[in-house]
Design an enzyme around this catalytic site. Structure first.
Site, PDB file in Angstrom:
ATOM      1  CB  CYS A   2      -0.866   0.018   1.239  1.00  0.00           C
ATOM      2  SG  CYS A   2      -1.764  -1.524   1.454  1.00  0.00           S
ATOM      3  NE  ARG A  28       4.639   1.925  -0.925  1.00  0.00           N
ATOM      4  CZ  ARG A  28       5.721   1.329  -0.463  1.00  0.00           C
ATOM      5  NH1 ARG A  28       6.878   1.548  -1.026  1.00  0.00           N
ATOM      6  NH2 ARG A  28       5.645   0.528   0.575  1.00  0.00           N
ATOM      7  CD1 TRP A  74      -1.227  -5.085  -4.636  1.00  0.00           C
ATOM      8  CD2 TRP A  74      -1.000  -6.286  -2.763  1.00  0.00           C
ATOM      9  NE1 TRP A  74      -0.903  -6.364  -4.998  1.00  0.00           N
ATOM     10  CE2 TRP A  74      -0.755  -7.127  -3.876  1.00  0.00           C
ATOM     11  CE3 TRP A  74      -0.919  -6.847  -1.485  1.00  0.00           C
ATOM     12  CZ2 TRP A  74      -0.433  -8.475  -3.748  1.00  0.00           C
ATOM     13  CZ3 TRP A  74      -0.593  -8.194  -1.361  1.00  0.00           C
ATOM     14  CH2 TRP A  74      -0.346  -8.987  -2.483  1.00  0.00           C
ATOM     15  CG  ASN A 100       1.921  -1.137   3.797  1.00  0.00           C
ATOM     16  OD1 ASN A 100       1.472  -2.225   3.447  1.00  0.00           O
ATOM     17  ND2 ASN A 100       3.077  -0.653   3.368  1.00  0.00           N
ATOM     18  N   GLY A 101       0.223  -3.404   5.872  1.00  0.00           N
ATOM     19  CA  GLY A 101       0.692  -4.561   6.628  1.00  0.00           C
ATOM     20  C   GLY A 101      -0.469  -5.454   7.012  1.00  0.00           C
ATOM     21  CD  GLU A 475      13.773 -10.491 -14.520  1.00  0.00           C
ATOM     22  OE1 GLU A 475      13.327 -11.157 -13.580  1.00  0.00           O
ATOM     23  OE2 GLU A 475      13.382  -9.341 -14.785  1.00  0.00           O
ATOM     24  CE  LYS A 479      10.388  -7.894 -15.365  1.00  0.00           C
ATOM     25  NZ  LYS A 479      11.239  -7.729 -14.214  1.00  0.00           N
ATOM     26  CD  GLU A 482       6.760  -8.356 -12.841  1.00  0.00           C
ATOM     27  OE1 GLU A 482       6.677  -7.846 -11.734  1.00  0.00           O
ATOM     28  OE2 GLU A 482       7.767  -8.210 -13.581  1.00  0.00           O
ATOM     29  CG  HIS A 498      15.476 -34.048 -18.892  1.00  0.00           C
ATOM     30  ND1 HIS A 498      15.945 -35.329 -19.033  1.00  0.00           N
ATOM     31  CD2 HIS A 498      16.544 -33.228 -19.107  1.00  0.00           C
ATOM     32  CE1 HIS A 498      17.245 -35.302 -19.300  1.00  0.00           C
ATOM     33  NE2 HIS A 498      17.628 -34.027 -19.360  1.00  0.00           N
ATOM     34  CE  LYS A 592       9.622  -0.972  -8.505  1.00  0.00           C
ATOM     35  NZ  LYS A 592      10.139  -1.833  -9.573  1.00  0.00           N
TER      36      LYS A 592
HETATM   37  O1  M6R Z   1      12.218  -4.545  -4.141  1.00  0.00           O
HETATM   38  P1  M6R Z   1      12.740  -5.929  -4.382  1.00  0.00           P
HETATM   39  O2  M6R Z   1      13.784  -5.973  -5.422  1.00  0.00           O
HETATM   40  O3  M6R Z   1      13.183  -6.619  -3.121  1.00  0.00           O
HETATM   41  O4  M6R Z   1      11.490  -6.734  -4.934  1.00  0.00           O
HETATM   42  C1  M6R Z   1      11.532  -8.112  -5.131  1.00  0.00           C
HETATM   43  C2  M6R Z   1      10.414  -8.567  -6.035  1.00  0.00           C
HETATM   44  O5  M6R Z   1       9.179  -8.322  -5.451  1.00  0.00           O
HETATM   45  C3  M6R Z   1      10.488  -7.867  -7.406  1.00  0.00           C
HETATM   46  O6  M6R Z   1      11.697  -8.100  -8.027  1.00  0.00           O
HETATM   47  C4  M6R Z   1       9.347  -8.347  -8.338  1.00  0.00           C
HETATM   48  O7  M6R Z   1       9.558  -9.672  -8.680  1.00  0.00           O
HETATM   49  C5  M6R Z   1       9.286  -7.422  -9.540  1.00  0.00           C
HETATM   50  N1  M6R Z   1       7.956  -6.983  -9.761  1.00  0.00           N
HETATM   51  C6  M6R Z   1       9.784  -8.029 -10.780  1.00  0.00           C
HETATM   52  O8  M6R Z   1       9.672  -7.217 -11.897  1.00  0.00           O
END
Ligand code: M6R
Length: 597
Positions: A2, A28, A74, A100-101, A475, A479, A482, A498, A592
């Site tokens: 949040c 966020r 969030w 937040n939390g 990775e 991407k 997401e 496999h 984020k």
């Molecule tokens: O802020 P951080 O790098 O610790 O965040 C870790 C993950 O939450 C972050 O890398 C997430 O996977 C991203 N949205 C990837 O693009």
């Protein structure tokens, strides 16, 4: 998670200040948003589901005020509804909170409060906080001073289990109280008695770059001045004011359509900035890694993939084994941690709950903590014994791009430093940075856009890589998932046969990440195997290979190949998102910075 922001000061436009700040924090969390504005008579609340982005603030006609707070959510507890949006008020509207939390014991507290006659209107854990503080304030009817307010908020906080960042206002007091355990809160000190409280600095960077950090189990009361309190001892504490170097415009989109593409393009400069590190510090850290009894690279999501890349780079460049774990899984391996072990936490935000927990676990075992982090002053930065700042500048798109490649540059440099070849590593990365500068031009983007047009309607796609490009295959998949919402998976090239090769059918796009190294011929063989089953092969490679149906050229960057290979996939993911009418900056269900476990 949040986004939180509050303003208390001399200006009468508190509501508009916090809503403008909230727009900057929307990355966020963006399920719903809300604002609470304190007037002489009461607290006015306005909240709504959806994104705040395009809101015409003037149209809300909020009252003039010197004290307001706002929140973008969030969702954790309770669906995305107007009622579950923050702020939350107590029955009599006397106390209003944003949070937040997660309050882990909220059900138990809620039951007890219902028995006392409190009426709940939302399904959230947060609402208990408003009712509990109101309950504790019952013995003080009418106006209260800041000492009473502070005391009763503090008493209420003692009853919560879990992690939180709280802001609390009362219609009977002109102060605002903020408290933290586990979720970030930063105090911005403006001129002339102006104060901001926010979960991230860009929220108030237009007004001040002087900040004070609230640490876990601390509280601050803002009332024309500031009083910081240690919640464990109840004692007042002094805080240092830190000047932030970020510029407000760095956190703006400028002429770009989205933050994601702006941040991808910034990689022309960010690699350079990342590797511009203090040599002594790099050597000191390399020495710590070389001497440690076990080095553990820890990160989550994309940062976790950087950690896997680190294990390949360390193995190849300095012949050293380093362990890798996702933050959330690391506690299962704590049994191996000794006093002379080293934990390297990799993170953009420095606030990811799972990574922070791993650091706490390692710290308890007496291990040394290093962090490779973007946000200076973040929880990880402050918890670590040593920090390397990757200097990527504010990264606002949820999908990490420039922070990822800056982290990759740092782990590559560290591997070279551990091999006693720091200068060679620096030279390699400077060369890669200038190759990236040449690569990122409109023609290149157009070439990837043509591919995106071709594949925009596919259901699934796959990415393969070998060696240090295997983590980049993982990775790449993150991407694509997401922001394009296309089902994507990354594999080590050799693993396909496999099992996963059963997923390939006619026209299935498969990206092969190729480096001009000892893995090249094997990954090309894997691509040939996929093509034989009908796969459409997209080669990200320094050379055109016969097997490629579509070739995206990347420079031959040696050990910096993970850095150059991930960039075209970032662009492809972005373009697929735009073509599929998704918002790449705020992908569905994501936030984020993940500050819950
Ligand atoms: O802020 P951080 O790098 O610790 O965040 C870790 C993950 O939450 C972050 O890398 C997430 O996977 C991203 N949205 C990837 O693009």
């Amino acid at each position: 998670m949040c986004g939180i922001i509050a303003y208390k000061g001399k200006r009468p436009d508190a509501a508009s200040l916090v809503l403008k700040g909230l727009k900057k924090l929307e990355y966020r969390g963006y399920d719903s948003w809300g604002v609470a504005v304190k007037t002489d008579l009461n607290i006015v609340i306005h909240k709504k589901i959806g994104k705040i982005g395009e809101l015409n603030i003037g149209k809300l006609k909020l009252p003039t005020s010197h004290l307001a707070m706002a929140h973008s959510r969030w969702a954790t507890h309770g669906g995305v509804t107007d009622k579950n949006a923050h702020p939350h008020a107590s029955c009599g509207n006397r106390v209003v909170v944003i949070h937040n939390g997660i309050i882990e014991n909220y059900l138990q507290l809620k039951k007890a409060l219902i028995k006392k006659g409190h009426k709940f209107v939302s399904e959230t854990d947060t609402e208990v906080a408003a009712h509990l503080i109101e309950e504790n304030l019952k013995k003080y009817p009418g106006k209260i001073d800041k000492a009473i307010f502070r005391h009763e908020v503090q008493r209420s906080l003692e009853q919560f289990k879990g992690r939180y960042a709280f802001l609390v206002m009362s219609e009977d007091c002109d102060s605002i109280v903020a408290a933290r355990r586990g979720s970030p809160l930063i105090i911005g000190k403006g001129h002339d008695g102006d104060y901001f409280i926010a979960s991230d600095i860009p929220a108030f960077l237009d007004y001040t770059n002087e900040v004070m950090y609230l640490d876990d189990d601390e509280m601050v009361v803002i009332d024309g001045g500031h009083d910081f309190i240690d919640l464990k001892t109840g004692k007042e504490i002094k805080k240092r004011i830190v000047k932030i170097e970020w510029k407000a415009q760095e956190a703006e989109k400028g002429s770009f359509l989205h933050f994601m593409i702006k941040e991808i393009m910034e990689q022309k400069e960010t690699i350079h900035r990342a590797i511009n590190q203090n040599e002594k510090l790099m050597k000191k850290i390399a020495d710590a890694i070389n001497k440690a009894f076990g080095t553990y690279f820890i990160g989550c999501g994309t940062a976790g993939k950087v950690c896997i890349a680190a294990s390949y780079l360390f193995s190849k460049i300095c012949k050293k084994h380093v362990n890798v774990q996702f933050g959330s899984e690391f506690p299962n391996f704590q049994h191996f941690i000794k006093k002379n072990s080293l934990l390297v936490a990799v993170s953009q935000s420095g606030e990811t709950a799972d990574t922070l927990e791993a650091m706490e676990v390692a710290k308890k075992k007496g291990a040394k903590l290093l962090t490779i982090v973007n946000v200076e002053g973040s929880s990880m930065d402050r918890m670590a014994d040593l920090s390397i700042h990757i200097k990527a500048g504010p990264e606002k798109a949820v999908a990490s791009t420039k922070a990822t490649t800056a982290q990759l540059a740092i782990v590559t440099l560290l591997a070279y430093a551990c091999a006693g070849r720091l200068n060679e590593g620096k030279k390699l990365l400077i060369e890669a940075a200038s190759q990236i500068n040449d690569m990122l031009n409109p023609r290149y983007e157009k070439h990837i856009l043509e591919l995106a047009e071709k594949i925009k309607n596919v259901e699934s796609m796959y990415v393969i890589g070998r060696g240090m490009n295997y983590p980049m295959a993982l990775e790449s998949a993150i991407k694509l998932q997401e922001v394009s919402y296309i089902h994507a998976e990354g594999f080590a090239g050799g693993e396909l046969k496999h099992g996963p090769i059963a997923l390939i059918s006619k026209g299935t796009p498969c990206i092969a990440l190729v480096a001009n190294d000892e893995t090249r011929s094997d990954v090309i063989s894997n691509a040939i195997e996929i093509k034989a089953r009908g796969g459409f092969i997209i080669g990200v490679s320094p050379r055109r290979e016969e097997v490629f149906d579509y070739w995206i050229r990347v420079p031959d960057a040696g050990d910096a190949s993970p850095i150059v290979n991930i960039i075209p996939v970032q662009i492809l993911a972005y373009q697929l998102a735009v073509l599929r009418k998704n918002n790449p900056d705020m992908p569905r269900n994501l936030a984020k910075s993940v500050t819950v476990k």
